[in-house]
Write a protein that holds these residues in place. Structure first.
Motif, PDB file in Angstrom:
ATOM      1  N   ALA A  65      74.058  69.362  26.620  1.00 23.50           N
ATOM      2  CA  ALA A  65      73.596  70.697  26.255  1.00 23.50           C
ATOM      3  C   ALA A  65      72.705  70.628  25.012  1.00 23.50           C
ATOM      4  O   ALA A  65      71.697  71.335  24.912  1.00 23.50           O
ATOM      5  CB  ALA A  65      74.787  71.622  26.025  1.00 23.50           C
ATOM      6  N   ALA A  66      73.072  69.778  24.064  1.00 26.28           N
ATOM      7  CA  ALA A  66      72.259  69.643  22.851  1.00 26.28           C
ATOM      8  C   ALA A  66      70.866  69.127  23.196  1.00 26.28           C
ATOM      9  O   ALA A  66      69.873  69.558  22.604  1.00 26.28           O
ATOM     10  CB  ALA A  66      72.954  68.714  21.847  1.00 26.28           C
ATOM     11  N   VAL A  67      70.788  68.241  24.157  1.00 23.70           N
ATOM     12  CA  VAL A  67      69.474  67.734  24.566  1.00 23.70           C
ATOM     13  C   VAL A  67      68.682  68.854  25.256  1.00 23.70           C
ATOM     14  O   VAL A  67      67.451  68.940  25.115  1.00 23.70           O
ATOM     15  CB  VAL A  67      69.614  66.488  25.461  1.00 23.70           C
ATOM     16  CG1 VAL A  67      68.253  66.018  25.954  1.00 23.70           C
ATOM     17  CG2 VAL A  67      70.288  65.362  24.692  1.00 23.70           C
ATOM     18  N   ASP A  68      69.375  69.735  25.971  1.00 20.46           N
ATOM     19  CA  ASP A  68      68.682  70.924  26.514  1.00 20.46           C
ATOM     20  C   ASP A  68      68.029  71.710  25.376  1.00 20.46           C
ATOM     21  O   ASP A  68      66.862  72.103  25.466  1.00 20.46           O
ATOM     22  CB  ASP A  68      69.676  71.870  27.212  1.00 20.46           C
ATOM     23  CG  ASP A  68      70.218  71.303  28.510  1.00 20.46           C
ATOM     24  OD1 ASP A  68      71.281  71.789  28.952  1.00 20.46           O
ATOM     25  OD2 ASP A  68      69.584  70.392  29.076  1.00 20.46           O
ATOM     26  N   ARG A  69      68.809  71.946  24.328  1.00 18.34           N
ATOM     27  CA  ARG A  69      68.289  72.703  23.169  1.00 18.34           C
ATOM     28  C   ARG A  69      67.106  71.978  22.542  1.00 18.34           C
ATOM     29  O   ARG A  69      66.109  72.590  22.169  1.00 18.34           O
ATOM     30  CB  ARG A  69      69.374  72.932  22.116  1.00 18.34           C
ATOM     31  CG  ARG A  69      70.663  73.601  22.579  1.00 18.34           C
ATOM     32  CD  ARG A  69      70.539  75.085  22.843  1.00 18.34           C
ATOM     33  NE  ARG A  69      69.879  75.404  24.094  1.00 18.34           N
ATOM     34  CZ  ARG A  69      70.443  75.337  25.290  1.00 18.34           C
ATOM     35  NH1 ARG A  69      71.703  74.965  25.432  1.00 18.34           N
ATOM     36  NH2 ARG A  69      69.764  75.656  26.374  1.00 18.34           N
ATOM     37  N   LEU A  70      67.221  70.679  22.428  1.00 16.86           N
ATOM     38  CA  LEU A  70      66.147  69.871  21.834  1.00 16.86           C
ATOM     39  C   LEU A  70      64.818  70.147  22.517  1.00 16.86           C
ATOM     40  O   LEU A  70      63.816  70.447  21.875  1.00 16.86           O
ATOM     41  CB  LEU A  70      66.506  68.380  21.944  1.00 16.86           C
ATOM     42  CG  LEU A  70      65.383  67.359  21.677  1.00 16.86           C
ATOM     43  CD1 LEU A  70      65.078  67.289  20.186  1.00 16.86           C
ATOM     44  CD2 LEU A  70      65.773  65.986  22.191  1.00 16.86           C
ATOM     45  N   PHE A  71      64.802  70.096  23.827  1.00 16.21           N
ATOM     46  CA  PHE A  71      63.542  70.224  24.547  1.00 16.21           C
ATOM     47  C   PHE A  71      63.052  71.656  24.660  1.00 16.21           C
ATOM     48  O   PHE A  71      61.934  71.895  25.105  1.00 16.21           O
ATOM     49  CB  PHE A  71      63.648  69.556  25.929  1.00 16.21           C
ATOM     50  CG  PHE A  71      63.518  68.058  25.863  1.00 16.21           C
ATOM     51  CD1 PHE A  71      64.624  67.240  26.013  1.00 16.21           C
ATOM     52  CD2 PHE A  71      62.285  67.475  25.606  1.00 16.21           C
ATOM     53  CE1 PHE A  71      64.508  65.850  25.932  1.00 16.21           C
ATOM     54  CE2 PHE A  71      62.154  66.090  25.524  1.00 16.21           C
ATOM     55  CZ  PHE A  71      63.261  65.274  25.676  1.00 16.21           C
ATOM     56  N   GLU A  72      63.900  72.605  24.226  1.00 18.97           N
ATOM     57  CA  GLU A  72      63.402  73.986  24.187  1.00 18.97           C
ATOM     58  C   GLU A  72      62.420  74.178  23.038  1.00 18.97           C
ATOM     59  O   GLU A  72      61.649  75.130  23.022  1.00 18.97           O
ATOM     60  CB  GLU A  72      64.573  74.964  24.014  1.00 18.97           C
ATOM     61  CG  GLU A  72      65.221  75.351  25.331  1.00 18.97           C
ATOM     62  CD  GLU A  72      66.498  76.142  25.134  1.00 18.97           C
ATOM     63  OE1 GLU A  72      67.038  76.145  24.004  1.00 18.97           O
ATOM     64  OE2 GLU A  72      66.958  76.751  26.099  1.00 18.97           O
TER      65      GLU A  72
END
Lengths: 100, 411, 505
Positions: C141-148
């Motif tokens: 999920a944190a990597v999802d946030r990163l790429f946002e």
């Protein structure tokens, strides 16, 4: 001899009340302060251990003079600052194709 | 900077005025049809190959092949060579053999009895001339402008480009103010990209029109792989810059143009001619360039050329390099320390402080450059810009002297 | 062709000039001079008399000083509307980070650690503790946030505790990021903040493969370091240096950096701290004062020091660093370098804790091991102490929701120096920044109170020190400063003497 507090008045023709407040804020780390608006005057009271009241008052006035100048410069240049920031955020350069 | 003319005599009327000078090798390796070539007869015994050349060039004292035919020897190749045919080709006899060489592009001017070299293979600078018009009138302008309708130069440049060596090492475009050609300039740059994709193009422009028209966008859209714009800036304040270019409002327009160019990704070089008013504020200009044109790929500080308008304004402009040494050092170091590439042009090495010599370049085009008697024995000659051909008293730096090998090694 | 004289291009004297936005103040060491700073960061020292003339429109419009100030973008002499393009571009260049979104993403992969440093900011858990590592769902999920984030350049930083204790998680995250980046095509830098104790060859090979930057803590000579950083085996220094040595072998010196944390014990040894860094071959030292967070707060009485004490230490350390640079050791001080970058270049320094708008949440996001998201390291520290007010939400919420959260709104409201009392008219405002979380932690509210703010006192002290050097204009010092800003050796810098004091004459 140390006084408990120091109080003096500043005429509004010398400095507007809002400017006196700003200058007073600078001293609010060293002293407790009150600033009251009167009829054509602002009265400043500094409460705390005041070693040399004359020196402190001089210091306050010197700071006040600078703040009066700051207020004047701000009034003069604030519209320009706003235009610059707006232009910068909108797009730093208007597209020459779009016309002046 | 009009290119060199040379005297010539003409026989016959050439169909095309712009021709590429070829010998066998150049013709074989190139892609120019014979109608657009001038065959350069290599020697008095040579046979002109039987092709419809645009013209045949010979040197002084050489037979043109028309009234002095070479003798046909037994056994010589006679495969259809019809000397009657080559008789019909226009002939040009050059007054000096060296006036044209294979690879050059020449313009035939029979009405003036001259040829003009539009491109010289191997020269250290080749420039296309865009227009005589300009929207500035610099005090030291080396190409004083004329208000003429010369849009025909667009086609002229396109015609020259079609004849250039594909491996042309670099090409300049200058004037006047090239951007006054508008879309015509875009067409020229497109032709450069298409025919000469590996040739760096360097355009001299005051940039003033970039802030007022869509030109920067049109040029950026070309995506030329190696295009740089040399833009002069003469002060950090309008009053001084406008005075030097003799045009009110020029500074603001140029600065705005620079910002637009940078925003469109155009590659910028800042050029600073070292005149008295500019030298007086040189360090401030250096910081101004760093702050406002930090993307500039190069900054060139240039010694004054004693030509054109400069001659009428000597007293206002001339500064001896010795007298500008401190300001120049400050400005150069300022920019170099901030990661900008800096060069010094048109300044001989001997008059520069030692610490600035590494920035100096051999900048003056071969055909307008010379050294002086005072240069005899100088160990730095090969690396030195020397002087302009037309340098004269009043324009000579005080400290000219030969450098010894030790001083050269220190640089 | 008729040529016109210079006078024809000067604005008429009667027009005078208009002021462009600026702030002013004085250095205590030079009370008769005024420092003027423009919004774009250009600055000038003037005599008091000249300053008053300037501010009161009494300068001769054609005097050299007036031209100097115009070239510095502090006034404008023409009539007609002032051309704003270059001022807008200059302002935008300094604020370019606003348009990027968060560029620094901190992944707290574990709270476990082998140290028990008295000043620990990190709120550690014992090495064998359970339930303090980031799980896979949280990591993804944190990597999802990163790429946002829209930023083209992203930094992924691993912290802990001791992140090496959760190396498998690090590996998982890096591989996940690399995989997704094949389509996202950003430039991603990986950073590891670690003691480097017990770092293995396998781990280093992995770091090398992904071009990691390693950051470790080194407080100075062995005795000092071990005093500050106790471990059960009392050999923190030796193990850190061993880790540094191996890391350098595999990754190269330039990719292994060290920070200091300065305690009371460190303050008496500025030269020793500096020399130790030089001896150990570091090219940069970050003289970082103690923060009032985490376990550090408990040790504050014993370990802490006043701003005045810190500044006295820093002044000595900086002077000594400059001297050592001139002796041939190319070592920069990281904090001075940030401030000098802001003062001497058209660009912002990019340091999260000193931005306006604040870096917290806007420039940096912290993904804690338990899936909570914070706007900064410091706000996570507060949460570890029991104060969760700055938690933006869960890592499973989209970025937009995190930005609309109440704590983020509070940060935004208090995050602009242009609008904070005590900051908005400060002469150093163009180079300084707001840290609402720090203000809350130290002073009790996000706006803070400048007259009693240690953060402000420290910043002011540092700006006064650096501007003092610039005003003095010693070419050797200027050369060293430029070498730091340019990340070059002082030897490569040429002698310069920029004019910072402008006079009417």
């Amino acid at each position: 001899m140390s006084n408990k507090d120091l109080s003096f008045a500043i005429q509004h023709c010398e400095a507007a009340h809002s400017v006196v407040q700003r200058t007073a804020h600078r001293f609010s780390g060293r002293y407790s302060l009150s600033v009251e608006a009167g009829d054509g005057w602002s009265v400043v009271r500094l409460i705390g251990l005041v070693d040399d009241p004359e020196r402190l008052e001089r210091e306050f006035h010197a700071a006040l003079l600078d703040d009066v100048l700051r207020a004047r410069v701000e009034a003069e240049t604030a519209p320009l600052r706003l235009l610059i920031v707006e232009a910068a955020l909108r797009s730093a350069l208007r597209d020459p194709d779009a016309g002046a | 900077m009009q290119p060199h003319d040379a005297p010539a005599s003409f026989e016959g009327t050439p169909a095309h005025r712009l021709l590429k000078v070829v010998d066998g090798l150049t013709f074989a390796l190139g892609d120019t049809p014979p109608e657009r070539c001038a065959w350069l007869a290599p020697g008095s015994e040579s046979v002109v190959p039987d092709l419809p050349w645009g013209a045949v060039l010979t040197g002084p004292g050489q037979p043109t092949g028309r009234d002095d035919r070479p003798a046909i020897e037994a056994g010589s190749d006679d495969s259809g060579a019809d000397l009657g045919e080559t008789d019909a080709l226009p002939r040009v006899r050059l007054a000096h053999a060296a006036a044209a060489a294979p690879g050059d592009v020449i313009e035939l001017l029979p009405e003036r009895g001259r040829i003009r070299t539009r491109y010289r293979r191997g020269a250290n600078a080749n420039t296309l001339f865009a227009t005589e018009r300009c929207n500035s009138f610099c005090l030291m302008c080396s190409q004083p402008p004329r208000q003429v309708a010369d849009d025909w130069r667009v086609q002229d440049m396109l015609d020259v480009i079609a004849l250039l060596d594909r491996d042309t090492p670099e090409l300049g475009i200058s004037g006047g103010e090239p951007t006054l050609l508008g879309d015509g300039l875009v067409d020229v740059l497109r032709a450069c990209r298409e025919r000469l994709p590996d040739t760096p193009i360097h355009v001299l422009s005051n940039g003033r029109l970039f802030g007022k028209t869509g030109l920067a966008g049109a040029i950026a859209a070309l995506k030329h792989p190696n295009l740089t714009w040399g833009v002069p800036l003469y002060a950090d304040v309008a009053s001084v810059h406008d005075y030097v270019v003799q045009s009110s409002g020029a500074f603001e327009e140029t600065v705005r143009g620079l910002l637009v160019m940078a925003s469109k990704g155009l590659s910028i070089e800042i050029r600073v001619v070292l005149t008295a008013p500019t030298v007086a504020r040189l360090p401030a200009l250096a910081e101004f360039v760093y702050r406002h044109v930090s993307s500039a790929v190069h900054v060139a500080f240039m010694g004054l050329e004693p030509i054109g308008f400069a001659l009428a304004n000597r007293d206002a402009l001339w500064v001896d390099p010795e007298d500008m040494a401190k300001s120049l050092t400050q400005a150069v170091h300022h920019l170099a320390n901030r990661g900008m590439t800096v060069s010094l042009y048109n300044l001989p090495l001997c008059v520069l402080p030692a610490e600035l010599r590494p920035f100096a370049r051999r900048s003056i085009s071969d055909w307008k450059q010379r050294y002086l008697d005072a240069c005899a024995g100088c160990a730095a000659r090969d690396a030195c810009a020397g002087f302009f051909e037309w340098v004269k008293p009043g324009w000579l730096p005080r400290g000219i002297r030969p450098l010894n090998a030790h001083e050269v090694a220190e640089a | 062709m008729k040529f016109r004289p210079p006078e024809a291009f000067q604005p008429p004297t009667a027009t005078g000039y208009r002021l462009l936005p600026f702030r002013f103040g004085r250095l205590p060491s030079r009370p008769d001079e005024v420092l003027v700073t423009g919004d774009s960061g250009r600055f000038a020292f003037l005599s008091d008399t000249d300053f008053r003339a300037f501010a009161n429109h009494r300068l001769d419009p054609n005097a050299t000083l007036t031209l100097d100030l115009e070239g510095l973008d502090l006034l404008y002499r023409g009539d007609g509307p002032i051309p704003l393009d270059r001022h807008a571009v200059a302002w935008r260049t300094r604020k370019a980070f606003v348009l990027e979104g968060p560029t620094l993403h901190i992944f707290v992969v574990s709270l476990r650690c082998h140290h028990s440093c008295q000043y620990c900011q990190v709120s550690r858990q014992p090495e064998g503790g359970a339930g303090f590592d980031m799980d896979e769902a949280t990591a993804r999920a944190a990597v999802d946030r990163l790429f946002e984030s829209p930023a083209r350049q992203l930094t992924v930083e691993f912290q802990g505790g001791e992140p090496l204790l959760a190396f498998d998680r690090i590996r998982g995250i890096v591989e996940d990021v690399a995989e997704r980046n094949r389509t996202a095509r950003r430039t991603i830098t990986f950073v590891l903040a670690s003691t480097l104790h017990g770092v293995t060859a396998e781990q280093l090979a992995f770091f090398r493969e992904h071009r990691f930057e390693l950051s470790t803590s080194l407080d100075g000579p062995e005795s000092l370091h071990n005093l500050n950083r106790p471990t059960p085996t009392r050999d923190s220094y030796a193990r850190t240096m061993a880790g540094v040595a191996t890391a350098r072998e595999v990754l190269g010196n330039e990719h292994v950096n060290a920070l200091t944390t300065l305690t009371r014990a460190s303050l008496t040894h500025p030269e020793a701290v500096v020399d130790h860094y030089i001896e150990q071959g570091f090219s940069s030292i970050f003289l970082r004062p103690l923060s009032p967070y985490g376990f550090a707060k408990r040790g504050l009485a014993r370990q802490g020091y006043s701003t005045a004490e810190f500044l006295a230490f820093y002044r000595r350390a900086l002077a000594y660093l400059i001297r050592r640079n001139l002796e041939g050791h190319a070592i920069s001080e990281a904090y001075a370098t940030l401030l000098l970058t802001s003062i001497l270049t058209p660009f912002a320094h990019g340091y999260m804790d000193l931005r306006s708008p604040a870096g917290a949440g806007l420039g940096v996001l912290v993904y804690d091991h338990d899936g909570k998201v914070y706007p900064s390291d410091e706000s996570r520290m507060l949460a570890a102490e029991g104060d969760e007010r700055f938690c933006l939400g869960s890592v499973h919420e989209p970025h937009r929701d995190l930005m609309l959260s109440e704590p983020m709104q509070a940060i935004l409201a208090a995050g602009l120096t242009e609008a904070l009392p005590g900051c908005s008219d400060c002469v150093f405002q163009p180079y300084c920044g707001a840290d609402p979380v720090d203000a809350y932690a130290r002073q009790g509210d996000v706006y803070g109170h400048r007259p009693t703010s240690a953060f402000c006192a420290r910043q002011t002290g540092m700006f006064e020190l650096l501007f003092g050097y610039l005003r003095e204009g010693d070419p050797d010092v200027v050369r060293v400063f430029q070498s730091w800003v340019r990340r070059r050796s002082p030897k490569e810098m040429r002698s310069e003497r920029p004019v910072v004091f402008h006079a009417a004459a």
